[in-house]
Design a protein around this motif. Structure first.
Motif, PDB file in Angstrom:
ATOM      1  N   VAL A 158     -24.794 -34.168  90.577  1.00 26.22           N
ATOM      2  CA  VAL A 158     -23.327 -34.257  90.587  1.00 26.22           C
ATOM      3  C   VAL A 158     -22.949 -34.642  89.162  1.00 26.22           C
ATOM      4  O   VAL A 158     -23.230 -35.750  88.706  1.00 26.22           O
ATOM      5  CB  VAL A 158     -22.833 -35.342  91.573  1.00 26.22           C
ATOM      6  CG1 VAL A 158     -21.314 -35.399  91.577  1.00 26.22           C
ATOM      7  CG2 VAL A 158     -23.374 -35.087  92.964  1.00 26.22           C
ATOM      8  N   THR A 174     -15.547 -32.721  88.063  1.00 25.50           N
ATOM      9  CA  THR A 174     -16.866 -32.889  88.682  1.00 25.50           C
ATOM     10  C   THR A 174     -17.392 -31.512  89.059  1.00 25.50           C
ATOM     11  O   THR A 174     -16.629 -30.658  89.518  1.00 25.50           O
ATOM     12  CB  THR A 174     -16.764 -33.777  89.939  1.00 25.50           C
ATOM     13  OG1 THR A 174     -16.317 -35.061  89.541  1.00 25.50           O
ATOM     14  CG2 THR A 174     -18.101 -33.908  90.638  1.00 25.50           C
ATOM     15  N   PHE A 176     -21.168 -29.457  90.627  1.00 25.02           N
ATOM     16  CA  PHE A 176     -22.530 -29.561  91.155  1.00 25.02           C
ATOM     17  C   PHE A 176     -23.394 -28.594  90.356  1.00 25.02           C
ATOM     18  O   PHE A 176     -23.108 -27.394  90.316  1.00 25.02           O
ATOM     19  CB  PHE A 176     -22.550 -29.223  92.647  1.00 25.02           C
ATOM     20  CG  PHE A 176     -21.556 -30.038  93.443  1.00 25.02           C
ATOM     21  CD1 PHE A 176     -21.745 -31.416  93.600  1.00 25.02           C
ATOM     22  CD2 PHE A 176     -20.438 -29.450  94.004  1.00 25.02           C
ATOM     23  CE1 PHE A 176     -20.832 -32.175  94.314  1.00 25.02           C
ATOM     24  CE2 PHE A 176     -19.528 -30.204  94.720  1.00 25.02           C
ATOM     25  CZ  PHE A 176     -19.718 -31.576  94.873  1.00 25.02           C
ATOM     26  N   ASN A 198     -16.080 -28.680  92.185  1.00 26.65           N
ATOM     27  CA  ASN A 198     -15.895 -29.456  93.425  1.00 26.65           C
ATOM     28  C   ASN A 198     -14.458 -29.348  93.937  1.00 26.65           C
ATOM     29  O   ASN A 198     -14.072 -30.082  94.826  1.00 26.65           O
ATOM     30  CB  ASN A 198     -16.275 -30.928  93.218  1.00 26.65           C
ATOM     31  CG  ASN A 198     -15.158 -31.721  92.575  1.00 26.65           C
ATOM     32  OD1 ASN A 198     -14.405 -31.196  91.761  1.00 26.65           O
ATOM     33  ND2 ASN A 198     -15.056 -32.998  92.921  1.00 26.65           N
ATOM     34  N   GLN A 208     -17.384 -32.986  98.425  1.00 23.62           N
ATOM     35  CA  GLN A 208     -18.534 -33.902  98.226  1.00 23.62           C
ATOM     36  C   GLN A 208     -19.839 -33.183  98.581  1.00 23.62           C
ATOM     37  O   GLN A 208     -19.822 -32.249  99.379  1.00 23.62           O
ATOM     38  CB  GLN A 208     -18.427 -35.120  99.148  1.00 23.62           C
ATOM     39  CG  GLN A 208     -17.045 -35.709  99.305  1.00 23.62           C
ATOM     40  CD  GLN A 208     -16.650 -36.533  98.103  1.00 23.62           C
ATOM     41  OE1 GLN A 208     -17.468 -37.282  97.590  1.00 23.62           O
ATOM     42  NE2 GLN A 208     -15.425 -36.366  97.641  1.00 23.62           N
ATOM     43  N   ALA A 209     -20.935 -33.686  97.999  1.00 25.51           N
ATOM     44  CA  ALA A 209     -22.253 -33.160  98.375  1.00 25.51           C
ATOM     45  C   ALA A 209     -22.630 -33.751  99.727  1.00 25.51           C
ATOM     46  O   ALA A 209     -22.545 -34.968  99.929  1.00 25.51           O
ATOM     47  CB  ALA A 209     -23.280 -33.555  97.325  1.00 25.51           C
ATOM     48  N   SER A 213     -27.787 -39.221  97.597  1.00 23.80           N
ATOM     49  CA  SER A 213     -27.797 -39.061  96.148  1.00 23.80           C
ATOM     50  C   SER A 213     -28.237 -40.360  95.476  1.00 23.80           C
ATOM     51  O   SER A 213     -28.200 -41.431  96.064  1.00 23.80           O
ATOM     52  CB  SER A 213     -26.416 -38.662  95.640  1.00 23.80           C
ATOM     53  OG  SER A 213     -25.491 -39.680  95.916  1.00 23.80           O
ATOM     54  N   THR A 236     -28.797 -35.415  93.449  1.00 21.94           N
ATOM     55  CA  THR A 236     -28.444 -35.386  94.870  1.00 21.94           C
ATOM     56  C   THR A 236     -29.272 -34.296  95.563  1.00 21.94           C
ATOM     57  O   THR A 236     -29.802 -33.389  94.908  1.00 21.94           O
ATOM     58  CB  THR A 236     -26.934 -35.122  95.058  1.00 21.94           C
ATOM     59  OG1 THR A 236     -26.610 -35.171  96.440  1.00 21.94           O
ATOM     60  CG2 THR A 236     -26.513 -33.769  94.509  1.00 21.94           C
TER      61      THR A 236
END
Ligand code: FES
Length: 324
Positions: A158, A174, A176, A198, A208-209, A213, A236
């Motif tokens: 992240v 942000t 990924f 994101n 969100q993942a 993480s 993550t």
């Protein structure tokens, strides 16, 4: 003789063409401002010119040609009673000697001209202030994300970074990021990355993942020093990505799997510069086939959250200012 000199202009289709041109401009602003609005502008100009030319024909000393009446002449007294049209005196005085046109022509041209000027004065600034700022001053961002070697192959991070330090925290983003290893491009091995935004493709909430993480994995987050300031990388292991707002769900390639989003998650373009990963602009994605370095990304220019990028629905959204 007087009746032959005082005329109303004949009916014309030019105003209709002018109105169609304006309508095409407005439709073009939604669909394709470059081509359709330009065509509308051309139609408007041509018909506007023809309309003004006709309306001002007498001002310019051109005689207006009026089609003669083609009604049958009925003999006086043949079944009708009443005075002849020629009987009696003049209803209006003759024009003064030397007068080249009736005053109504001048008033008509003045009204049209004044209406055009007032319309332009009101419309142009409003349209300019409403539309132009979104298209001006857009800068392309480059974000130095640190050395490629710092991204472990197959590991998701992240990443939090700033696209423009001058704008402060509003420019924090942000993404990924996953290093897919290398990919053969034109016979050469090039590093391959998956970099997913994101921003939810429904209404833009931060996705969100879906997975553990950082410390829980026994992995440390790391900070890269880039030209745009520090970039934090938090490892993550996502099973996918999820949106907290309305439950939108995506797989690890960003494909929508559930919920209200209308397309896959946006991605970042990137390049490798001297062994460093550099993030470029975002683009939108309808869906992704395959995975990782072999993924086939159905890529479109960046559009807002909630907008379809393919199929007939794509025509129902207003034009997007450039995003970088
Ligand atoms: S904003 Fe993400 S599901 Fe609605």
């Amino acid at each position: 003789m007087q009746d032959e000199e005082i005329h109303l202009p004949p009916p014309t289709l030019w105003p209709l063409g002018f109105a169609i041109g304006i309508a095409v401009i407005l439709v073009g602003l939604i669909i394709d401002p470059l081509w359709i609005s330009s065509i509308g502008g051309a139609i408007t100009l041509v018909f506007g010119f023809l309309w003004i030319r006709d309306a001002s024909a007498e001002l310019r000393g051109h005689r207006i040609v009026v089609e003669p009446e083609r009604r049958q002449v009925v003999e006086a007294g043949a079944g009708q009673v009443g005075p002849s049209a020629q009987a009696g005196g003049d209803a209006m005085p003759h024009p003064a000697p030397g007068e080249r046109f009736p005053r109504s022509k001048f008033l008509e041209a003045s009204t049209l001209g004044l209406g055009g000027v007032i319309g332009g004065l009101i419309t142009v600034p409003v349209a300019g202030f409403a539309v132009l700022p979104s298209f001006l001053g857009q800068k392309r961002h480059r974000v130095d994300m640190g050395p490629v070697a710092d991204y472990k192959e197959g590991q998701w991070y992240v990443a939090t970074f700033n696209t423009d330090p001058k704008e402060g925290d509003v420019a924090r983003r942000t993404a990924f990021v996953r290093n897919n290893g290398s990919l053969a491009v034109s016979g050469r091995q090039e590093p391959s990355f998956t970099i997913i935004s994101n921003r939810c493709a429904h209404l833009g909430c931060p996705v969100q993942a879906n997975g553990p993480s950082g410390a829980i994995l026994g992995l440390k987050s790391q900070t890269e020093k880039g030209a745009n300031g520090p970039v934090t990388l938090n490892p993550t292991v996502p099973a996918g990505f999820g949106c907290p707002c309305h439950g939108g769900q995506y797989d690890t390639e960003g494909n929508r799997t559930a919920g209200p989003p209308v397309r896959a998650l946006d991605r970042y373009d990137y390049e490798i510069d001297n062994g460093r990963l550099v993030l470029l602009s975002t683009y939108s994605v309808s869906h992704v086939d395959g995975q990782g370095a072999q993924a086939k990304i159905h890529k479109y220019k960046s559009v807002g959250p909630g907008e379809h990028v393919d199929g007939p629905e794509q025509w129902f959204y207003p034009i997007n200012p450039p995003h970088h």
